[in-house]
Design a protein around this motif. Structure first.
Motif, PDB file in Angstrom:
ATOM      1  N   ALA A  16       0.813  -1.215   0.000  1.00 16.48           N
ATOM      2  CA  ALA A  16       0.000   0.000   0.000  1.00 16.48           C
ATOM      3  C   ALA A  16       0.847   1.265   0.000  1.00 16.48           C
ATOM      4  N   ALA A 120      -2.296  -1.032   7.079  1.00 22.23           N
ATOM      5  CA  ALA A 120      -2.548  -1.717   5.816  1.00 22.23           C
ATOM      6  C   ALA A 120      -1.983  -3.122   5.935  1.00 22.23           C
ATOM      7  N   ASP A 122      -3.199  -7.712   5.132  1.00 23.12           N
ATOM      8  CA  ASP A 122      -4.209  -8.626   4.619  1.00 23.12           C
ATOM      9  C   ASP A 122      -5.262  -8.918   5.696  1.00 23.12           C
ATOM     10  N   GLU A 123      -6.416  -9.429   5.256  1.00 21.75           N
ATOM     11  CA  GLU A 123      -7.564  -9.559   6.149  1.00 21.75           C
ATOM     12  C   GLU A 123      -7.276 -10.440   7.360  1.00 21.75           C
ATOM     13  N   ASN A 149     -10.022   0.097   5.322  1.00 23.13           N
ATOM     14  CA  ASN A 149     -11.147  -0.069   4.413  1.00 23.13           C
ATOM     15  C   ASN A 149     -11.375  -1.547   4.120  1.00 23.13           C
ATOM     16  N   ARG A 150     -12.518  -1.833   3.563  1.00 24.99           N
ATOM     17  CA  ARG A 150     -12.833  -3.179   3.084  1.00 24.99           C
ATOM     18  C   ARG A 150     -12.784  -3.137   1.566  1.00 24.99           C
ATOM     19  N   GLU A 152     -10.506  -4.921  -2.221  1.00 23.06           N
ATOM     20  CA  GLU A 152      -9.589  -5.878  -2.823  1.00 23.06           C
ATOM     21  C   GLU A 152      -8.212  -5.741  -2.176  1.00 23.06           C
ATOM     22  N   LEU A 153      -7.618  -6.870  -1.820  1.00 20.25           N
ATOM     23  CA  LEU A 153      -6.331  -6.886  -1.139  1.00 20.25           C
ATOM     24  C   LEU A 153      -5.262  -7.466  -2.057  1.00 20.25           C
ATOM     25  N   TYR A 158     -10.845 -10.423  -0.874  1.00 20.23           N
ATOM     26  CA  TYR A 158     -11.656  -9.224  -0.676  1.00 20.23           C
ATOM     27  C   TYR A 158     -12.048  -9.192   0.793  1.00 20.23           C
ATOM     28  N   ARG A 162      -7.514  -3.070   3.915  1.00 18.69           N
ATOM     29  CA  ARG A 162      -7.040  -2.154   2.876  1.00 18.69           C
ATOM     30  C   ARG A 162      -6.781  -0.772   3.478  1.00 18.69           C
ATOM     31  N   GLU A 165      -7.934   5.536   1.804  1.00 22.59           N
ATOM     32  CA  GLU A 165      -7.481   6.330   0.675  1.00 22.59           C
ATOM     33  C   GLU A 165      -6.847   7.630   1.163  1.00 22.59           C
TER      34      GLU A 165
END
Length: 397
Positions: A16, A120, A122-123, A149-150, A152-153, A158, A162, A165
């Motif tokens: 990220a 940032a 992974d889930e 955020n939720r 695409e990783l 998904y 994340r 922004e």
């Protein structure tokens, strides 16, 4: 609000990190002075050369470079805010447990300014109990957290994890650190967007207003400390700040009702909505089918919301209207200013290039009841909004 603010960006080893490039660019564009400190491993994800070019400052990575020492103590004291973006799972764990094995962590542990973490990962890493415990630990130390955020990783999954922004990070900084108090305690009412007047359940009478100007004014008022209520017709716009109370309406009658409820205790009211002047006399309960011949619509005038509020205006209330004209612009705007009991009116013309509906730019003239006239040349609608709010503060606050 970010003008002349000192922002230190900390970048860790995360895919990220590409977002940090835009974050630095947006901060500099907003007038902030930006410096960047990176972990050595972060160089694998984003170029120090790019960041130094955009920030206009040398990027620091190592505690020592040649015979020079990177003064981590002074970096942490220089900044108004230290933003860790992106914050990796590894660096988060080190922050939580006071480890100090690189320059970035040395700056963090010696920083006297607020620290904002922008994680940032992974889930599964994000939801792991150890990570959540570390989040609670750094929050317990007084650090701030911009939620993940939720989406695409990097793994292809998904889910949560994340990085927020860059625009959301800037909104967070403005909300919690740099919001002005010039209008603190003052309620501001703003209307925005079009209204739709139903012909049948499918069709309506409306206009091309995007709501961009009204939303920008609401956000500019909020940034100056006002308690903002935004009444908006149908639009794709979303308020940048959660603190703005948004009331969604559809028709002119809906907007009138909402404005009347909120107006009496509003000290500042800016009516920028493009309210439909006419509405169908009757609304068909079912979709009107296409038939041979013509369809004739009979229209009636909608209630003039601006004039209605002008008649109710009390001493101490500021009421500003908008006038979008195609000819004799100033003459019509002056008549509207007087006939509707306004304190000021913002005039723009569809004949001006880059102004009007659905654009990101505008150019306006602000006319006040006192006779003052301020011409604001072609700029973004956000910049125009700040100029209008500056006018409000100078004249009436």
């Amino acid at each position: 609000m970010l003008n002349d603010k000192k922002i230190l960006i900390g970048i860790t080893a995360s895919i990220a990190a590409y977002k940090s490039i835009l974050l630095v660019r947006l901060l500099v564009k907003a007038g902030a002075e930006v410096r960047v400190v990176m972990t050595p491993a972060a160089k694998d994800f984003v170029s120090p050369l790019v960041l130094s070019t955009l920030s206009k400052n040398r990027v620091t990575i190592e505690l020592t470079e040649g015979d020079e020492w990177a003064n981590h103590v002074m970096l942490g004291r220089w900044a108004d805010v230290f933003v860790m973006a992106p914050l990796s799972c590894n660096t988060l764990a080190k922050m939580a447990h006071g480890q100090c094995d690189n320059l970035l962590l040395a700056v963090y542990l010696s920083a006297t300014c607020p620290v904002v973490a922008v994680p940032a990962m992974d889930e599964d890493m994000w939801h792991h109990p150890a990570t959540q415990r570390n989040i609670e630990l750094i929050k317990g130390y007084g650090n701030h957290l911009v939620p993940v955020n939720r989406g695409e990783l990097a793994s292809g999954l998904y889910g949560d994890g994340r990085m927020a922004e860059p625009e959301a990070v800037i909104t967070y900084l403005n909300t919690f650190f740099f919001r002005s108090d010039k209008l603190k305690g003052r309620k501001a009412l703003v209307t925005a967007g079009p209204t739709y007047e139903a012909i049948d359940p499918v069709r309506f009478v409306g206009n091309h207003s995007s709501g961009k100007m009204g939303f920008a004014i609401a956000e500019a008022l909020y940034e100056q400390g006002a308690d903002v209520v935004l009444v908006t017709g149908p639009t794709r716009q979303r308020a940048a700040y959660e603190g703005i109370r948004v009331i969604d309406v559809v028709s002119a009658a809906d907007m009138l009702a909402a404005a009347e409820r909120e107006f009496d205790d509003s000290e500042i009211t800016v009516m920028s909505a493009a309210v439909a002047d006419y509405s169908p006399v009757t609304q068909a309960p079912e979709k009107i089918k296409k038939e041979s011949g013509e369809l004739v619509l009979t229209l009636k005038k909608t209630t003039d919301i601006l004039k209605t509020l002008g008649q109710r205006k009390k001493d101490g209330q500021l009421l500003i209207g908008f006038a979008l004209e195609t000819h004799n612009e100033k003459e019509f705007a002056q008549k509207k200013l007087q006939s509707k009991n306004l304190d000021a009116i913002v005039l723009n013309s569809l004949r001006d290039k880059g102004a009007g509906f659905a654009t990101d730019t505008n150019q306006v003239t602000v006319l006040s009841r006192s006779g003052e006239e301020r011409v604001i040349g072609l700029r973004s609608k956000k910049e125009i909004a700040h100029e209008i709010v500056s006018f409000i503060i100078q004249q009436y606050a």
